[in-house]
Write a protein that holds these residues in place. Sequence first.
Motif, PDB file in Angstrom:
ATOM      1  N   PHE A   1       0.855  -1.184   0.000  1.00 28.55           N
ATOM      2  CA  PHE A   1       0.000   0.000   0.000  1.00 28.55           C
ATOM      3  C   PHE A   1       0.891   1.235   0.000  1.00 28.55           C
ATOM      4  O   PHE A   1       1.812   1.347   0.804  1.00 28.55           O
ATOM      5  CB  PHE A   1      -0.907   0.006   1.215  1.00 28.55           C
ATOM      6  CG  PHE A   1      -1.983   1.050   1.147  1.00 28.55           C
ATOM      7  CD1 PHE A   1      -3.181   0.791   0.511  1.00 28.55           C
ATOM      8  CD2 PHE A   1      -1.791   2.303   1.716  1.00 28.55           C
ATOM      9  CE1 PHE A   1      -4.178   1.750   0.441  1.00 28.55           C
ATOM     10  CE2 PHE A   1      -2.777   3.266   1.648  1.00 28.55           C
ATOM     11  CZ  PHE A   1      -3.970   2.996   1.004  1.00 28.55           C
ATOM     12  N   PRO A   2       0.652   2.178  -0.904  1.00 27.03           N
ATOM     13  CA  PRO A   2       1.555   3.334  -1.008  1.00 27.03           C
ATOM     14  C   PRO A   2       1.557   4.183   0.263  1.00 27.03           C
ATOM     15  O   PRO A   2       0.506   4.537   0.785  1.00 27.03           O
ATOM     16  CB  PRO A   2       0.977   4.122  -2.192  1.00 27.03           C
ATOM     17  CG  PRO A   2       0.149   3.153  -2.953  1.00 27.03           C
ATOM     18  CD  PRO A   2      -0.399   2.203  -1.936  1.00 27.03           C
ATOM     19  N   GLU A   3       2.739   4.466   0.743  1.00 25.94           N
ATOM     20  CA  GLU A   3       2.927   5.390   1.862  1.00 25.94           C
ATOM     21  C   GLU A   3       3.652   6.633   1.338  1.00 25.94           C
ATOM     22  O   GLU A   3       4.413   6.563   0.367  1.00 25.94           O
ATOM     23  CB  GLU A   3       3.754   4.732   2.963  1.00 25.94           C
ATOM     24  CG  GLU A   3       3.129   3.477   3.546  1.00 25.94           C
ATOM     25  CD  GLU A   3       1.886   3.767   4.376  1.00 25.94           C
ATOM     26  OE1 GLU A   3       1.675   4.958   4.721  1.00 25.94           O
ATOM     27  OE2 GLU A   3       1.138   2.820   4.679  1.00 25.94           O
ATOM     28  N   ILE A   4       3.387   7.751   1.973  1.00 23.67           N
ATOM     29  CA  ILE A   4       3.966   9.003   1.487  1.00 23.67           C
ATOM     30  C   ILE A   4       5.489   8.978   1.633  1.00 23.67           C
ATOM     31  O   ILE A   4       6.037   8.508   2.618  1.00 23.67           O
ATOM     32  CB  ILE A   4       3.356  10.217   2.231  1.00 23.67           C
ATOM     33  CG1 ILE A   4       3.669  11.506   1.487  1.00 23.67           C
ATOM     34  CG2 ILE A   4       3.790  10.250   3.682  1.00 23.67           C
ATOM     35  CD1 ILE A   4       2.774  12.656   1.861  1.00 23.67           C
ATOM     36  N   ARG A   5       6.166   9.454   0.604  1.00 18.96           N
ATOM     37  CA  ARG A   5       7.630   9.494   0.585  1.00 18.96           C
ATOM     38  C   ARG A   5       8.116  10.859   1.014  1.00 18.96           C
ATOM     39  O   ARG A   5       7.380  11.853   0.927  1.00 18.96           O
ATOM     40  CB  ARG A   5       8.124   9.180  -0.839  1.00 18.96           C
ATOM     41  CG  ARG A   5       7.762   7.791  -1.339  1.00 18.96           C
ATOM     42  CD  ARG A   5       8.028   7.666  -2.827  1.00 18.96           C
ATOM     43  NE  ARG A   5       7.774   6.325  -3.325  1.00 18.96           N
ATOM     44  CZ  ARG A   5       7.713   6.012  -4.624  1.00 18.96           C
ATOM     45  NH1 ARG A   5       7.900   6.967  -5.550  1.00 18.96           N
ATOM     46  NH2 ARG A   5       7.492   4.781  -4.982  1.00 18.96           N
ATOM     47  N   PRO A   6       9.377  10.943   1.462  1.00 17.68           N
ATOM     48  CA  PRO A   6       9.926  12.261   1.839  1.00 17.68           C
ATOM     49  C   PRO A   6       9.838  13.242   0.678  1.00 17.68           C
ATOM     50  O   PRO A   6      10.255  12.943  -0.444  1.00 17.68           O
ATOM     51  CB  PRO A   6      11.380  11.945   2.198  1.00 17.68           C
ATOM     52  CG  PRO A   6      11.365  10.501   2.594  1.00 17.68           C
ATOM     53  CD  PRO A   6      10.332   9.852   1.726  1.00 17.68           C
ATOM     54  N   GLY A   7       9.256  14.402   0.926  1.00 19.74           N
ATOM     55  CA  GLY A   7       9.146  15.440  -0.097  1.00 19.74           C
ATOM     56  C   GLY A   7       7.994  15.254  -1.056  1.00 19.74           C
ATOM     57  O   GLY A   7       7.772  16.107  -1.928  1.00 19.74           O
ATOM     58  N   GLU A   8       7.225  14.169  -0.914  1.00 15.95           N
ATOM     59  CA  GLU A   8       6.112  13.906  -1.831  1.00 15.95           C
ATOM     60  C   GLU A   8       4.872  14.656  -1.379  1.00 15.95           C
ATOM     61  O   GLU A   8       4.576  14.755  -0.184  1.00 15.95           O
ATOM     62  CB  GLU A   8       5.827  12.400  -1.877  1.00 15.95           C
ATOM     63  CG  GLU A   8       4.791  11.993  -2.911  1.00 15.95           C
ATOM     64  CD  GLU A   8       4.591  10.481  -2.953  1.00 15.95           C
ATOM     65  OE1 GLU A   8       4.408   9.924  -4.052  1.00 15.95           O
ATOM     66  OE2 GLU A   8       4.624   9.856  -1.874  1.00 15.95           O
ATOM     67  N   THR A   9       4.100  15.172  -2.342  1.00 18.35           N
ATOM     68  CA  THR A   9       2.850  15.862  -2.021  1.00 18.35           C
ATOM     69  C   THR A   9       1.725  14.847  -1.925  1.00 18.35           C
ATOM     70  O   THR A   9       1.824  13.711  -2.410  1.00 18.35           O
ATOM     71  CB  THR A   9       2.520  16.897  -3.090  1.00 18.35           C
ATOM     72  OG1 THR A   9       2.230  16.212  -4.326  1.00 18.35           O
ATOM     73  CG2 THR A   9       3.681  17.864  -3.295  1.00 18.35           C
ATOM     74  N   GLU A  10       0.633  15.275  -1.310  1.00 20.27           N
ATOM     75  CA  GLU A  10      -0.546  14.408  -1.213  1.00 20.27           C
ATOM     76  C   GLU A  10      -1.086  14.071  -2.596  1.00 20.27           C
ATOM     77  O   GLU A  10      -1.580  12.962  -2.832  1.00 20.27           O
ATOM     78  CB  GLU A  10      -1.631  15.092  -0.368  1.00 20.27           C
ATOM     79  CG  GLU A  10      -1.299  15.238   1.103  1.00 20.27           C
ATOM     80  CD  GLU A  10      -1.270  13.896   1.821  1.00 20.27           C
ATOM     81  OE1 GLU A  10      -1.890  12.930   1.312  1.00 20.27           O
ATOM     82  OE2 GLU A  10      -0.631  13.806   2.884  1.00 20.27           O
ATOM     83  N   THR A  11      -0.989  15.016  -3.519  1.00 19.64           N
ATOM     84  CA  THR A  11      -1.454  14.769  -4.887  1.00 19.64           C
ATOM     85  C   THR A  11      -0.614  13.692  -5.563  1.00 19.64           C
ATOM     86  O   THR A  11      -1.149  12.802  -6.248  1.00 19.64           O
ATOM     87  CB  THR A  11      -1.394  16.069  -5.706  1.00 19.64           C
ATOM     88  OG1 THR A  11      -2.200  17.059  -5.066  1.00 19.64           O
ATOM     89  CG2 THR A  11      -1.885  15.833  -7.127  1.00 19.64           C
TER      90      THR A  11
ATOM     91  N   LEU B   1       1.065  11.326  -4.032  1.00 20.26           N
ATOM     92  CA  LEU B   1       0.744  10.061  -3.372  1.00 20.26           C
ATOM     93  C   LEU B   1      -0.555   9.493  -3.926  1.00 20.26           C
ATOM     94  O   LEU B   1      -0.646   8.284  -4.212  1.00 20.26           O
ATOM     95  CB  LEU B   1       0.624  10.274  -1.863  1.00 20.26           C
ATOM     96  CG  LEU B   1       0.135   9.076  -1.045  1.00 20.26           C
ATOM     97  CD1 LEU B   1       1.140   7.927  -1.144  1.00 20.26           C
ATOM     98  CD2 LEU B   1      -0.092   9.464   0.416  1.00 20.26           C
ATOM     99  N   ALA B   2      -1.573  10.345  -4.075  1.00 20.57           N
ATOM    100  CA  ALA B   2      -2.856   9.877  -4.619  1.00 20.57           C
ATOM    101  C   ALA B   2      -2.681   9.340  -6.039  1.00 20.57           C
ATOM    102  O   ALA B   2      -3.324   8.354  -6.426  1.00 20.57           O
ATOM    103  CB  ALA B   2      -3.874  11.013  -4.599  1.00 20.57           C
ATOM    104  N   GLY B   3      -1.799   9.965  -6.803  1.00 19.64           N
ATOM    105  CA  GLY B   3      -1.538   9.488  -8.156  1.00 19.64           C
ATOM    106  C   GLY B   3      -0.912   8.105  -8.166  1.00 19.64           C
ATOM    107  O   GLY B   3      -1.278   7.243  -8.980  1.00 19.64           O
ATOM    108  N   ARG B   4       0.054   7.882  -7.267  1.00 19.62           N
ATOM    109  CA  ARG B   4       0.666   6.549  -7.183  1.00 19.62           C
ATOM    110  C   ARG B   4      -0.349   5.501  -6.729  1.00 19.62           C
ATOM    111  O   ARG B   4      -0.366   4.370  -7.222  1.00 19.62           O
ATOM    112  CB  ARG B   4       1.849   6.576  -6.219  1.00 19.62           C
ATOM    113  CG  ARG B   4       3.107   7.208  -6.789  1.00 19.62           C
ATOM    114  CD  ARG B   4       4.346   6.834  -5.981  1.00 19.62           C
ATOM    115  NE  ARG B   4       4.286   7.234  -4.593  1.00 19.62           N
ATOM    116  CZ  ARG B   4       4.278   6.370  -3.554  1.00 19.62           C
ATOM    117  NH1 ARG B   4       4.313   5.076  -3.791  1.00 19.62           N
ATOM    118  NH2 ARG B   4       4.240   6.827  -2.307  1.00 19.62           N
ATOM    119  N   HIS B   5      -1.200   5.894  -5.782  1.00 12.92           N
ATOM    120  CA  HIS B   5      -2.221   4.974  -5.305  1.00 12.92           C
ATOM    121  C   HIS B   5      -3.185   4.603  -6.438  1.00 12.92           C
ATOM    122  O   HIS B   5      -3.552   3.435  -6.608  1.00 12.92           O
ATOM    123  CB  HIS B   5      -2.992   5.603  -4.144  1.00 12.92           C
ATOM    124  CG  HIS B   5      -3.975   4.673  -3.506  1.00 12.92           C
ATOM    125  ND1 HIS B   5      -5.064   5.127  -2.778  1.00 12.92           N
ATOM    126  CD2 HIS B   5      -4.063   3.326  -3.494  1.00 12.92           C
ATOM    127  CE1 HIS B   5      -5.764   4.094  -2.350  1.00 12.92           C
ATOM    128  NE2 HIS B   5      -5.177   2.987  -2.766  1.00 12.92           N
TER     129      HIS B   5
END
Length: 842
Positions: free
Chosen positions: A245-255, A257-261
């Motif tokens: 399940f995708p977890e937020i990476r350092p420096g990554e935006t919520e947008t 993260l949602a795209g990767r998900h």
Amino acid sequence: MALDAGADLLVLLAGTRVGLWLQTYERLLAQLDGSTTESAYKRRADRLILPQPEDILYEQRADPTRYLQRPLARQALRADRPIICVVPKEDDHLLMLRRFLADVISEKHLDSMERPYSIVVLDDEADDASVLDSDHSQKLTPRLISSLWSGDPDSSATRHKNMLATYVAYTATPQANFLQASHNPLSPRDFNASLRIPGATGGIEPRSLSYSEPLGIRSYYCGGNIFYERLRNAGDGAICHTSEFPEIRPGETETELAGRHEALRWSMLSDALRCYFVGAAVRSLAPGWTRAFDHSTRYSSQSEARLAARGAHTMLIHPSARKEDHFQTALDVLRWTMATPGCEADVRLDEENEQPTTISPSWLERRLSQEETEWSAWLNRFEASRIALATMPRAPYSSISAADWPKVREALVEKIFPNVRLRVLNSDPGSDDRPRFDVTEDGENYRIPADSLSIFVAGNVLSRGLTLEGLTTSLFLRGAAEPAADTQMQMQRWFGYRGEFLPFCRVFTYKDQLELFRRYQVNDDALKTEIMTSMDVGKDNGNSVLVLQGEAFVATSKVEARRAPLSPGPRPSIRLIETKDDDLAQRNLQVAVDLLDDGEWLPLTDDDGLERGLIRSTPIGPMELATVLDRLRYSHHAPNLSDELSRRWENYAQLLGIDRPLFTPPVQRAPQYGAEPQSCPYSIAAYLRLWSHLAGDCSAPGFFPTDRPNIPWNFSDTGAASTPKFYIAFRHGQKNVRDPRLASKGVRAVTRGRGPDDRALQTLWGTRGYGNSYFGDEFVDYYFHRTAPVPSIQGGATWRPRGHPGLALFHIVSAPDLPTDLLTVGLGLPHGGPDHIAALRP
């Protein structure tokens, strides 16, 4: 069996949803009554079934005021024919059934009977609606059920001396039933039983989770052990495919993260759909399966259509509990069929269509031609599963060769794509939309079942007993903020009799979700094993069954429960003191005297030469330490053996086949525990005995090591590990002890603050030892045995590493205002001991 034994009335309480009610009714006709909707009337001389098939199985479904036909019931009563009522657990249906029974089986009729009138109530899916969550709950359904025989929602006794009632509840997930308020008349009281499943091994005595099925894997029930463990390391042949399940990476935006998900969700959907289609095509090439998915052909008889159908091949997509997500996911399936691979989100659809079900064969054929390599790869994966399962008894599977791809591709285009159906089964309780796996009438002709090749998108409606025949591919995308084991166990619809086509079965989900499923399965096996053990010894354990939960999930969300870990933690401290009864205080000091008289005792000195206490030169085993702890006595702490916290030790002993009691507190009357189990000497002693028993090759369902909570006890290397030895030590303080026997040994008393009720110390452990000058009291024994590495006390409670010795550090606490000084003890436990988390009533 109940009817053969002379029961007069059988009430079968079906599910709360219409679809499940009708499924139960149809199964009762076929499997119990031996009739069909067309032939059921021919057996009226043998029994009366209410409702009649024509009252509920057709479009104009009668309500309970009409389908409970009093004239028919009175005729059956006069003829002494048994009555069978099949009703849903909806309050209005139960209310009408209660009134119906009170009217038909009247006081006058019961007065006239020369024998008792016998009622048997079978509660299907008994954890759904029949559980009373608290003493003050206003929930009506359980009370209406008991009122079927009592006539009064506030009473549970039968309403007439000439009426006998038996209530039998059954469910695959009974956690809430065991944990519910015990005053509910529907809570288990008299007996518990667990059914075994057909498998490769197992006998009757002693009972095991499965029994040996001579027909082999084609007749096995395929549950968690097969889905989650049997092919766990089979590579491409594994049944479960997981994604992180995708977890937020350092420096990554919520947008971002949602795209990767979103990209991962499309990838999982793509893989699952390809798996489903290719598996269907391979099965369609098997002998006798030529027309198995052909919905266009009409047959002149039911038997001819049934022979052609052979079996279903279905898929389940479980996106969430929200009904709107079901329709959105169905639209996504359509987008996938229409899209260029990787561009699914760009497809625009007319979303006014509330139930999208039409899949164009040409869309699928175009998609196939664009990613044929990804489709054909599934032949090798299915073959890997077949090879991994080939050693199972009487495996019926034929070889699957990559060279057969041209034939499989042709079958996809000609047999599968034109016949696949997309179905949304929503969770509306009033919906009667359900899977159709029976041969259907078409005028004077018949067709194969409408859902023999269907992709189902659903949520809660498939989380409670509704069956998907031929389920091969499952895509489970649902999550939960606080997962409940019983609810998510019900969602695993891929369990079932899948042996005939097991190489084609796949579950796609997230890795963390699969780990939860595995833990649920372990706890479920533990619960069944405990019940079966009680059946073997002939003990009716009522509702004293141990229900487990986990660090990351609760046993059930239907009732409130408290968490009771088994392990007392890394440094349990027995802060109990005896200040009221001097005889007991002197008895406790005698424990210290006896310890110091046994073995060689040496000064315990730190690296700076400061003497911190005394230590016994040789350690003792956990059983010896347990005996020492059991000798401690308190006027305010003598746990009652009937307390739920106490009874769980009896459950453990029964589950594990331990003959001697684990928990042996003094036989005294006490209203409750004077300390939590983590600070109770008798509970800690019981834990040490249990740990000692589990060392070696011992089955321990539901247990896991303290340092590996995601690994069942039997799956780790704990079986070969030995239990720790414990060093016994006394901590020196600044005060003189008053007991001359202790003073002669060089013991000095410590100063500790007492709680306001004078029953326990405010704290036990002394010098913390921050910095490099002192390890701290919790690890003071490391100065003697020099085991490396020495744990750091920084950051809170710290476990000793697995394999290190343990510590029992005794303290003589100065009590100048009392006749006798006080004895307390703190322990240090190494990692690797057994643990699990019980769910107990609050």
